[in-house]
Every structure is written in C-alpha cells, then in structure tokens.
Design a protein around this motif. Structure first.
Motif, PDB file in Angstrom:
ATOM      1  N   SER A   4       4.986   4.357   6.930  1.00  0.00           N
ATOM      2  CA  SER A   4       4.928   4.814   5.545  1.00  0.00           C
ATOM      3  C   SER A   4       4.640   3.684   4.555  1.00  0.00           C
ATOM      4  N   ILE A   5       4.500   2.461   5.039  1.00  0.00           N
ATOM      5  CA  ILE A   5       4.200   1.330   4.169  1.00  0.00           C
ATOM      6  C   ILE A   5       2.749   1.402   3.717  1.00  0.00           C
ATOM      7  N   ASN A   6       2.488   1.011   2.471  1.00  0.00           N
ATOM      8  CA  ASN A   6       1.126   0.976   1.960  1.00  0.00           C
ATOM      9  C   ASN A   6       0.260   0.092   2.860  1.00  0.00           C
ATOM     10  N   PRO A   7      -0.888   0.608   3.350  1.00  0.00           N
ATOM     11  CA  PRO A   7      -1.697  -0.160   4.303  1.00  0.00           C
ATOM     12  C   PRO A   7      -2.165  -1.516   3.782  1.00  0.00           C
ATOM     13  N   SER A   8      -2.496  -1.609   2.493  1.00  0.00           N
ATOM     14  CA  SER A   8      -2.944  -2.892   1.945  1.00  0.00           C
ATOM     15  C   SER A   8      -1.818  -3.918   1.970  1.00  0.00           C
ATOM     16  N   MET A   9      -0.629  -3.505   1.576  1.00  0.00           N
ATOM     17  CA  MET A   9       0.516  -4.404   1.603  1.00  0.00           C
ATOM     18  C   MET A   9       0.879  -4.774   3.042  1.00  0.00           C
ATOM     19  N   LYS A  10       0.735  -3.816   3.941  1.00  0.00           N
ATOM     20  CA  LYS A  10       1.020  -4.086   5.342  1.00  0.00           C
ATOM     21  C   LYS A  10       0.030  -5.097   5.913  1.00  0.00           C
ATOM     22  N   MET A  11      -1.234  -4.976   5.511  1.00  0.00           N
ATOM     23  CA  MET A  11      -2.233  -5.922   5.996  1.00  0.00           C
ATOM     24  C   MET A  11      -1.945  -7.335   5.495  1.00  0.00           C
ATOM     25  N   VAL A  12      -1.550  -7.457   4.234  1.00  0.00           N
ATOM     26  CA  VAL A  12      -1.191  -8.775   3.696  1.00  0.00           C
ATOM     27  C   VAL A  12       0.030  -9.327   4.420  1.00  0.00           C
ATOM     28  N   ALA A  13       1.014  -8.456   4.698  1.00  0.00           N
ATOM     29  CA  ALA A  13       2.231  -8.878   5.380  1.00  0.00           C
ATOM     30  C   ALA A  13       1.971  -9.301   6.821  1.00  0.00           C
ATOM     31  N   VAL A  14       0.858  -8.872   7.397  1.00  0.00           N
ATOM     32  CA  VAL A  14       0.501  -9.259   8.756  1.00  0.00           C
ATOM     33  C   VAL A  14      -0.410 -10.481   8.763  1.00  0.00           C
ATOM     34  N   LEU A  15      -1.338 -10.539   7.802  1.00  0.00           N
ATOM     35  CA  LEU A  15      -2.312 -11.632   7.781  1.00  0.00           C
ATOM     36  C   LEU A  15      -1.679 -12.969   7.390  1.00  0.00           C
ATOM     37  N   LEU A  16      -0.840 -12.970   6.380  1.00  0.00           N
ATOM     38  CA  LEU A  16      -0.255 -14.229   5.918  1.00  0.00           C
ATOM     39  C   LEU A  16       0.576 -14.928   7.001  1.00  0.00           C
ATOM     40  N   PRO A  17       1.477 -14.242   7.688  1.00  0.00           N
ATOM     41  CA  PRO A  17       2.185 -14.916   8.787  1.00  0.00           C
ATOM     42  C   PRO A  17       1.246 -15.412   9.885  1.00  0.00           C
ATOM     43  N   GLY A  18       0.188 -14.639  10.162  1.00  0.00           N
ATOM     44  CA  GLY A  18      -0.756 -15.083  11.174  1.00  0.00           C
ATOM     45  C   GLY A  18      -1.453 -16.374  10.783  1.00  0.00           C
ATOM     46  N   ASP A 213     -18.628   4.383  -9.109  1.00  0.00           N
ATOM     47  CA  ASP A 213     -17.829   4.589 -10.308  1.00  0.00           C
ATOM     48  C   ASP A 213     -16.371   4.221 -10.021  1.00  0.00           C
ATOM     49  N   ALA A 214     -15.862   3.230 -10.729  1.00  0.00           N
ATOM     50  CA  ALA A 214     -14.495   2.755 -10.488  1.00  0.00           C
ATOM     51  C   ALA A 214     -13.440   3.629 -11.155  1.00  0.00           C
ATOM     52  N   ASP A 215     -13.847   4.522 -12.073  1.00  0.00           N
ATOM     53  CA  ASP A 215     -12.898   5.346 -12.822  1.00  0.00           C
ATOM     54  C   ASP A 215     -12.720   6.729 -12.215  1.00  0.00           C
ATOM     55  N   ARG A 216     -13.140   6.930 -10.993  1.00  0.00           N
ATOM     56  CA  ARG A 216     -13.031   8.237 -10.368  1.00  0.00           C
ATOM     57  C   ARG A 216     -11.562   8.565 -10.081  1.00  0.00           C
ATOM     58  N   THR A 217     -11.275   9.834 -10.023  1.00  0.00           N
ATOM     59  CA  THR A 217      -9.919  10.285  -9.701  1.00  0.00           C
ATOM     60  C   THR A 217      -9.782  10.454  -8.194  1.00  0.00           C
ATOM     61  N   HIS A 218      -8.534  10.538  -7.725  1.00  0.00           N
ATOM     62  CA  HIS A 218      -8.258  10.630  -6.298  1.00  0.00           C
ATOM     63  C   HIS A 218      -7.268  11.758  -6.044  1.00  0.00           C
ATOM     64  N   TYR A 219      -7.539  12.506  -4.981  1.00  0.00           N
ATOM     65  CA  TYR A 219      -6.611  13.563  -4.602  1.00  0.00           C
ATOM     66  C   TYR A 219      -5.332  12.966  -4.014  1.00  0.00           C
ATOM     67  N   HIS A 220      -5.474  11.902  -3.213  1.00  0.00           N
ATOM     68  CA  HIS A 220      -4.330  11.183  -2.649  1.00  0.00           C
ATOM     69  C   HIS A 220      -4.220   9.835  -3.344  1.00  0.00           C
ATOM     70  N   ASN A 221      -3.189   9.669  -4.125  1.00  0.00           N
ATOM     71  CA  ASN A 221      -2.968   8.414  -4.832  1.00  0.00           C
ATOM     72  C   ASN A 221      -2.106   7.492  -3.965  1.00  0.00           C
ATOM     73  N   MET A 222      -2.645   6.325  -3.670  1.00  0.00           N
ATOM     74  CA  MET A 222      -1.938   5.324  -2.886  1.00  0.00           C
ATOM     75  C   MET A 222      -1.286   4.331  -3.844  1.00  0.00           C
ATOM     76  N   THR A 223       0.016   4.323  -3.900  1.00  0.00           N
ATOM     77  CA  THR A 223       0.744   3.454  -4.820  1.00  0.00           C
ATOM     78  C   THR A 223       1.534   2.402  -4.040  1.00  0.00           C
ATOM     79  N   VAL A 224       1.839   1.325  -4.702  1.00  0.00           N
ATOM     80  CA  VAL A 224       2.664   0.267  -4.127  1.00  0.00           C
ATOM     81  C   VAL A 224       4.091   0.469  -4.601  1.00  0.00           C
ATOM     82  N   LYS A 225       4.992   0.751  -3.684  1.00  0.00           N
ATOM     83  CA  LYS A 225       6.376   1.060  -4.015  1.00  0.00           C
ATOM     84  C   LYS A 225       7.286  -0.120  -3.681  1.00  0.00           C
ATOM     85  N   LYS A 226       8.545   0.067  -3.994  1.00  0.00           N
ATOM     86  CA  LYS A 226       9.530  -0.988  -3.769  1.00  0.00           C
ATOM     87  C   LYS A 226       9.647  -1.335  -2.292  1.00  0.00           C
ATOM     88  N   ARG A 227       9.595  -0.320  -1.425  1.00  0.00           N
ATOM     89  CA  ARG A 227       9.727  -0.568   0.012  1.00  0.00           C
ATOM     90  C   ARG A 227       8.560  -1.390   0.551  1.00  0.00           C
TER      91      ARG A 227
END
Length: 259
Positions: A4-18, A213-227
């Motif tokens: 359930s972790i945001n994929p972008s944050m998960k990728m950073v959390a994996v790449l930096l230690p590597g 277009d960078a201002d497009r809307t999204h049906y699934h919003n991916m947000t960065v949460k506290k977890r």
C-alpha cells in the motif's frame, strides 16, 4: 503493508540504500542490512518464503560468482593482508577475501531490495505515481503501460505461430543457419503485428486526450501519505544506524578506506 506504499516513495526508499551500500567494502554493513531486508520482507508483506526463495536463487548464484571473481582479481587497494589460500595461479589474501564477501553480500542486498519492490508494486499504480509525483508526461507513462500490457499478447501470438508452423510440417530448425531462418519466420510477423497494434494504440490515446497536458485530471489520485514517509525514513534510517554501528565497531570501509 508495503504493497500500500506509494510506488514512487517506495522506489526512492529502495534506490537510496542500494546506492549507499555500493560505497561500502566491509562485511558487517551489508550483512546487517541484508538481515533487516529479510525481516521487512517476511514481516510486512504477504510474500511466501518458497516463492521468494525461487525468485531469489538467481541472485544468490550471481552473488557467489561476483564474490569469487572479486577474490581472484582484486586490485592492490583491496588485496592486502596475509595469504589465506591459493587457487591454481591465483593468490587469495585476507583483504581480497573480505572484499569478495562484501561484494557478494551487497549483491544479495540489491537482489532482496529489487524483489521487495517488484513483488509489492502494481505496474499501473507505479505509472500513475510517476505521472503525478514525478510529473512524467502522460504520453510517456501511458505508452509504457500500454507496451507492458502487450507482452502477454506477444507471448500468445508467438505460441500461435509455433503451433501454425508445426501443423504445416515446419520442423524445428537445426544449426546456426536454421536458427536464423526460424528467427526470421517468427520475428517478421510479430514485428508487423506490433506495428499495427502500436498505431492503433497511438490513435486511441490521442483521441482520448492522452497528451502532454500537465493539468489533466485523474480518476485514481496517487498521494503521498504519512505512512509513505515513515517507510522511507525506516529504510534509510536503519541503514544510517548500521553505518554508525559499523563505524563504532571499526568495520566500516568506504572504497577500501578504513574508518
């Protein structure tokens, strides 16, 4: 759970230690962090141990080969110390042995981190996260996602081609020339089919408004949460703690330099 972790944050959390582990040349640091990765993998995910071992076995063989080659071909910076044993014309010293084991353990860490990311990340959410968090253009992200979805289709078409050739009496090719001709028989129809599919997808995406277009809307919003931030802090914080412990006990080595 990690899925359930945001994929972008998960990728950073994996790449930096590597990246940071790639700087170390001692045994203690990658060993401790590898144990931590195993704890995270089997306590915070639903990955079965048997499946993980099956997928991890190629990384284990690569790690052993990397370690062995490093022991035999270590340069002067890492080949100091007393001689431990000889293999044919090669001399393995305590320094080269330690460097080889360190390289092997680092390879295991890279493999474990890769599996942790791959087995807990949905490809669609990953592309959506790239588009919303990293501001990657929708044309690129949806194009990559569409290409990824075509892989099973191409596999099915290849099986269909093989069965069609077998029905028509085309036997399996032998020799180099026969393999080249067989590759051409498979590659040309698959390439033509891929071009037709790519053209249809391109027209469909353009008609549906998948532009830059960078201002497009999204049906699934991916947000960065506290977890997500907590997971990032956990992965990097534990690595920093391992570095501190390694330095405290006198094991830490950065590019062969003792700290």
């Amino acid at each position: 759970m990690i899925s359930s972790i945001n994929p972008s944050m998960k990728m950073v959390a994996v790449l930096l230690p590597g990246i940071l582990l790639g700087l170390t040349y001692d045994v203690f640091t990658p060993l401790m962090y590898f144990i931590f990765i195993l704890i995270v993998t089997f306590s915070m995910t639903h990955i079965s141990i048997l499946r993980w071992l099956k997928l991890f076995s190629p990384f284990l063989m690569l790690a052993v080969s990397f370690a062995w080659m490093t022991m035999l071909y270590a340069n002067q910076t890492f080949s100091g110390g007393q001689e431990m044993f000889r293999f044919w014309l090669f001399e393995v010293t305590s320094g080269s042995f330690q460097t080889g084991v360190s390289v092997g353990l680092r390879s295991l860490c890279f493999g474990a981190l890769s599996l942790l990311f791959i087995l807990t990340t949905d490809s669609t959410k990953l592309m959506l996260s790239f588009m919303q968090q990293f501001k990657l253009p929708p044309k690129i992200t949806y194009g990559i996602l569409a290409g990824y979805r075509f892989l099973p289709v191409f596999q099915h078409e290849l099986q269909t081609l093989r069965q069609a050739h077998r029905i028509r009496g085309v036997s399996r090719a032998r020799g180099i020339k026969g393999s080249v001709n067989q590759f051409r028989r498979y590659a040309i129809p698959l390439l033509a089919s891929g071009i037709r599919k790519a053209e249809r997808v391109s027209i469909a995406m353009e008609s549906k408004g998948f532009t830059d277009d960078a201002d497009r809307t999204h049906y699934h919003n991916m947000t960065v949460k506290k977890r997500d931030w907590l997971f990032l802090v956990l992965m990097i914080g534990v690595l920093i703690a391992v570095f501190v412990l390694s330095y405290y006990f006198g094991y830490l080595q950065i590019f062969g330099r003792q700290f």
